[in-house]
Design an enzyme around this catalytic site. Structure first.
Site, PDB file in Angstrom:
ATOM      1  N   HIS A  79     -62.145 107.224 -12.287  1.00  0.00           N
ATOM      2  CA  HIS A  79     -62.530 107.425 -10.893  1.00  0.00           C
ATOM      3  C   HIS A  79     -62.323 108.870 -10.452  1.00  0.00           C
ATOM      4  CE1 HIS A  79     -63.297 106.222  -6.724  1.00  0.00           C
ATOM      5  NE2 HIS A  79     -62.340 107.093  -6.418  1.00  0.00           N
ATOM      6  N   HIS A 113     -63.944 114.249  -8.745  1.00  0.00           N
ATOM      7  CA  HIS A 113     -63.290 115.366  -8.068  1.00  0.00           C
ATOM      8  C   HIS A 113     -62.864 116.480  -9.017  1.00  0.00           C
ATOM      9  CE1 HIS A 113     -63.181 113.270  -4.238  1.00  0.00           C
ATOM     10  NE2 HIS A 113     -62.749 112.190  -4.868  1.00  0.00           N
ATOM     11  N   LYS A 125     -73.421 112.244  -3.416  1.00  0.00           N
ATOM     12  CA  LYS A 125     -72.010 112.344  -3.036  1.00  0.00           C
ATOM     13  C   LYS A 125     -71.996 113.249  -1.818  1.00  0.00           C
ATOM     14  CE  LYS A 125     -67.405 112.179  -3.601  1.00  0.00           C
ATOM     15  NZ  LYS A 125     -66.566 110.983  -3.629  1.00  0.00           N
TER      16      LYS A 125
END
Length: 243
Positions: free
Chosen positions: A120, A138, A185
């Site tokens: 994730h 990220h 995103k």
């Protein structure tokens, strides 16, 4: 805005219709923690509801990565600090704890065994409920590699409200928007140019010793490290510029 990354130097200019990265010194991928990190990135199905199957080779890649980063200063410091707080005093147990925290599979999107903290936070997932959207993702290395393969379409950066200025050559905290494999995103924040071991150590420390909001100072940046829990696992972890 485009971004050039050498070994600690970055340059920016406003060109949102292009890519984020114009060039990266690929010598960094010869560093063992970087190369072992990158070997993990293709081990996952990005669909959030898809059950993951972990091969013996992939488990070895996980073990090799944890073993490698455990030799670095950030992770040694993490172990020393956690040990002083009575968390995983034995180093062998510490490595097992790190492997479990980051790579054990758990349920997300209604399917058991479909996600992990590593997938994730660092790789990214695609939410399938309702309108598709990118979740997680990220990490700057994953962004660079996926952009280089043509899978990421960079849309531009978002002005930091606190500073209200264009990122300059010293900027390492970015908030950006992009599409991954055609899926949006809308807001994603990332630390640019940092090592995998630094991020792993930082997020692990926040998980064990902090809360969901962890207000810290990273160099010139007041940062809130968001650390979201799923039971006894990391659900998500990422930096947000404090305003």
């Amino acid at each position: 805005m485009k971004l050039t990354v050498e070994t600690g130097r970055r340059s920016f200019w406003d060109m949102a219709q292009g890519s984020l990265f114009s060039w990266v010194n690929e010598n960094i991928f010869q560093r063992r923690t970087f190369s072992r990190f990158c070997s993990l990135l293709d081990n996952y199905n990005p669909d959030e509801g898809c059950k993951e199957v972990v091969s013996s080779e992939e488990r070895q890649e996980q073990a090799s990565f944890i073993e490698e980063i455990s030799r670095t200063a950030p992770v040694k410091y993490l172990h020393k600090y956690l040990s002083s707080k009575g968390i995983s005093e034995n180093y062998q147990n510490f490595e097992s704890m790190m492997t479990s925290l980051w790579f054990d599979l758990y349920g997300r999107g209604g399917t058991s065994g479909s996600s992990s903290a590593f997938e994730h936070v660092f790789v990214g997932e695609i939410k399938q409920c309702g309108e598709e959207e990118v979740s997680g993702f990220h990490n700057w290395l994953q962004f660079y590699l996926e952009e280089d393969k043509g899978r990421v379409d960079y849309h531009g950066y978002i002005f930091p409200r606190r500073r209200g200025q264009i990122p300059d050559s010293d900027t390492q905290l970015l908030t950006i928007q992009f599409e991954w494999n055609g899926i949006l995103k809308s807001v994603s924040s990332t630390l640019v140019g940092v090592s995998p071991e630094f991020e792993i150590a930082l997020y692990t420390l926040c998980f064990y010793m902090g809360g969901e909001d962890n207000h810290i100072q990273l160099g010139p940046y007041p940062v809130n490290i968001k650390c979201c829990r799923l039971g006894d696992k990391i659900g998500s972890a990422f930096p947000v510029a404090d305003c």
